[in-house]
Design a protein around this motif. Structure first.
Motif, PDB file in Angstrom:
ATOM      1  N   GLY A 214       5.709   5.840  -9.573  1.00 49.26           N
ATOM      2  CA  GLY A 214       6.300   4.650  -8.949  1.00 49.26           C
ATOM      3  C   GLY A 214       5.386   3.240  -8.790  1.00 49.26           C
ATOM      4  N   THR A 215       4.110   3.698  -8.475  1.00 47.47           N
ATOM      5  CA  THR A 215       3.373   2.530  -8.446  1.00 47.47           C
ATOM      6  C   THR A 215       3.065   1.840  -9.717  1.00 47.47           C
ATOM      7  OG1 THR A 215       1.560   4.127  -8.528  1.00 47.47           O
ATOM      8  CG2 THR A 215       2.283   3.398  -6.277  1.00 47.47           C
ATOM      9  N   GLU A 216       2.871   2.952 -10.786  1.00 52.17           N
ATOM     10  CA  GLU A 216       2.902   2.494 -12.213  1.00 52.17           C
ATOM     11  C   GLU A 216       3.998   1.669 -12.740  1.00 52.17           C
ATOM     12  OE1 GLU A 216       1.807   5.786 -14.450  1.00 52.17           O
ATOM     13  OE2 GLU A 216      -0.034   6.363 -13.503  1.00 52.17           O
TER      14      GLU A 216
ATOM     15  N   VAL B 288       9.074  12.114  -5.018  1.00 50.03           N
ATOM     16  CA  VAL B 288       7.815  11.988  -4.668  1.00 50.03           C
ATOM     17  C   VAL B 288       6.960  11.327  -5.901  1.00 50.03           C
ATOM     18  CG1 VAL B 288       7.834  13.243  -2.473  1.00 50.03           C
ATOM     19  CG2 VAL B 288       7.143  14.116  -4.804  1.00 50.03           C
ATOM     20  N   GLU B 289       7.538  11.523  -7.200  1.00 52.72           N
ATOM     21  CA  GLU B 289       6.925  11.168  -8.391  1.00 52.72           C
ATOM     22  C   GLU B 289       7.118   9.899  -8.823  1.00 52.72           C
ATOM     23  OE1 GLU B 289       4.386  12.429 -10.406  1.00 52.72           O
ATOM     24  OE2 GLU B 289       4.286  14.083  -8.599  1.00 52.72           O
TER      25      GLU B 289
ATOM     26  N   ALA C 180      12.907  -1.622  -2.297  1.00 48.27           N
ATOM     27  CA  ALA C 180      13.957  -0.938  -1.478  1.00 48.27           C
ATOM     28  C   ALA C 180      14.695   0.477  -2.085  1.00 48.27           C
ATOM     29  CB  ALA C 180      15.031  -2.075  -1.221  1.00 48.27           C
ATOM     30  N   GLY C 181      14.772   0.156  -3.355  1.00 49.67           N
ATOM     31  CA  GLY C 181      15.304   1.338  -4.003  1.00 49.67           C
ATOM     32  C   GLY C 181      14.359   2.342  -4.463  1.00 49.67           C
ATOM     33  N   ALA C 182      13.086   2.032  -4.642  1.00 46.92           N
ATOM     34  CA  ALA C 182      11.990   3.225  -4.841  1.00 46.92           C
ATOM     35  C   ALA C 182      11.800   3.664  -3.573  1.00 46.92           C
ATOM     36  CB  ALA C 182      10.832   2.312  -5.220  1.00 46.92           C
TER      37      ALA C 182
ATOM     38  N   ARG D 211       0.737  -1.432  -0.058  1.00 45.14           N
ATOM     39  CA  ARG D 211      -0.081   0.025   0.049  1.00 45.14           C
ATOM     40  C   ARG D 211       0.900   1.165   0.036  1.00 45.14           C
ATOM     41  NH1 ARG D 211      -4.982   0.790   0.407  1.00 45.14           N
ATOM     42  NH2 ARG D 211      -5.511  -1.176   1.715  1.00 45.14           N
ATOM     43  N   ALA D 212       0.681   2.143  -0.980  1.00 47.77           N
ATOM     44  CA  ALA D 212       1.444   3.329  -1.074  1.00 47.77           C
ATOM     45  C   ALA D 212       0.564   4.367  -1.709  1.00 47.77           C
ATOM     46  CB  ALA D 212       2.892   3.149  -2.002  1.00 47.77           C
TER      47      ALA D 212
END
Length: 339
Positions: free
Chosen positions: A255-257, A301-302, A289-291, A249-250
């Protein structure tokens, strides 16, 4: 109201187990739960937990030593069960006489609980996550000293069931005899009071502390949290049933895409038999971890990962950890006093 008599009475078992004033754990958040925030939470009467994540044994060694310089109060270390050097990390915890180790990320591998507890049980206490009642009972039989039941409202890696349902299912059956901490979506002391009355010995919060004054998270990371609503914290989607990807969950962003694209990339490697399943899972974990680092440390934050629980909508501004702790305890006490 400063003595919090009713709340402390209900969390007495949890506080005694942790060695703290209050049975409030801070969930281990990679890159966020480091020496500064961990020591601040422990100094404020709660229980800070270092997020080991993908750290090497040497890095964990340093982090524990530096945390000890900032607090004389108890704190724990969260270890990921799939870490390739898990037993080396356990040895580092033993070297520093860490009192509590939290195992997360799956069923503890054979011998890990015994290694933590040591011969005759002179080592650390073991806290495990239990997503189902059956697994909870198995973990307790296997030596877990306490459990965290975490609902899907939480940030980061989550299960499929809500906190309220898990609490209703597990606390009546386990709460009286065992130490059960409740986590997931808790942002106010009123909720803490409710779970304590149901039989929890304490609670765990992560998102509520992520943007504390003592958190090293980048200012832009914190601003993204303050702008967010509960519905903005979405769970990731599993694109290939072969990939054992635990939903995360974020806050939704590029980043989620990109994570969806990463899953497709790893799935294709599996199709070509270029990686084993274990390596595929590690690639996914390394992506996170990287993200996370990009968002928390660099402030991207994008493209970074803004792991947040649904309680993020309750965060409005930076506050010192001591103020957050006092507010939670005050809200809990006032709720119990109204009963």
């Amino acid at each position: 109201m400063t003595d919090f008599t009713k709340t402390r009475a209900l969390m007495a078992r949890g506080a005694e187990f942790l060695g703290t004033d209050y049975a409030i754990l801070c969930g281990a958040m990679s890159w966020v739960s480091e020496r500064g925030l961990v020591s601040a939470i422990s100094n404020a009467g709660g229980f800070g937990v270092i997020a080991c994540g993908a750290m090497t044994p040497d890095l964990l060694d340093t982090e524990i030593a530096e945390t000890k310089k900032l607090t004389s109060k108890p704190f724990g270390v969260n270890l990921i069960t799939m870490h390739p050097q898990l037993f080396d990390l356990i040895e580092i915890c033993r070297k520093h006489d860490v009192g509590h180790v939290v195992l997360a990320g799956g069923i503890p591998p054979k011998g890990s609980v015994e290694a933590i507890k040591g011969e005759g049980g002179e080592g650390a206490k073991v806290i495990c996550f239990a997503p189902t009642l059956a697994l909870a009972k198995k973990l307790l039989r296997s030596g877990a000293d306490a459990l965290v039941i975490e609902g899907m409202e939480a940030g980061g890696h989550i299960g499929p069931v809500s906190t309220s349902v898990l609490a209703q299912e597990m606390l009546p059956e386990l709460g009286e005899e065992h130490l059960i901490f409740v986590a997931g979506g808790i942002g106010r002391g009123d909720a803490i009071a409710g779970y304590l009355e149901m039989g929890a010995c304490g609670v765990q919060l992560g998102t509520r502390f992520a943007c504390a004054t003592e958190s090293i998270a980048h200012p832009d990371f914190k601003k993204a949290f303050f702008r967010a609503k509960a519905r903005d914290a979405e769970a990731s989607v599993q694109v290939d049933p072969r990939l054992p990807v635990i939903p995360v969950r974020a806050l939704k962003n590029k980043g989620t895409e990109e994570f969806t694209a990463k899953q497709l990339e790893v799935a294709e490697l599996l199709n070509r038999e270029e990686v084993e399943m274990g390596e595929a899972q590690l690639q996914i974990e390394h992506y996170w971890a990287g993200a996370l680092r990009r968002a928390v440390i660099e402030g991207d934050v994008e493209n970074g990962s803004l792991m947040a629980g649904q309680s993020v909508g309750m965060l409005k501004a930076e506050e010192p950890v001591a103020d957050i702790m006092a507010e939670l305890m005050t809200q809990s006490e006032e709720a119990l006093s109204r009963r």
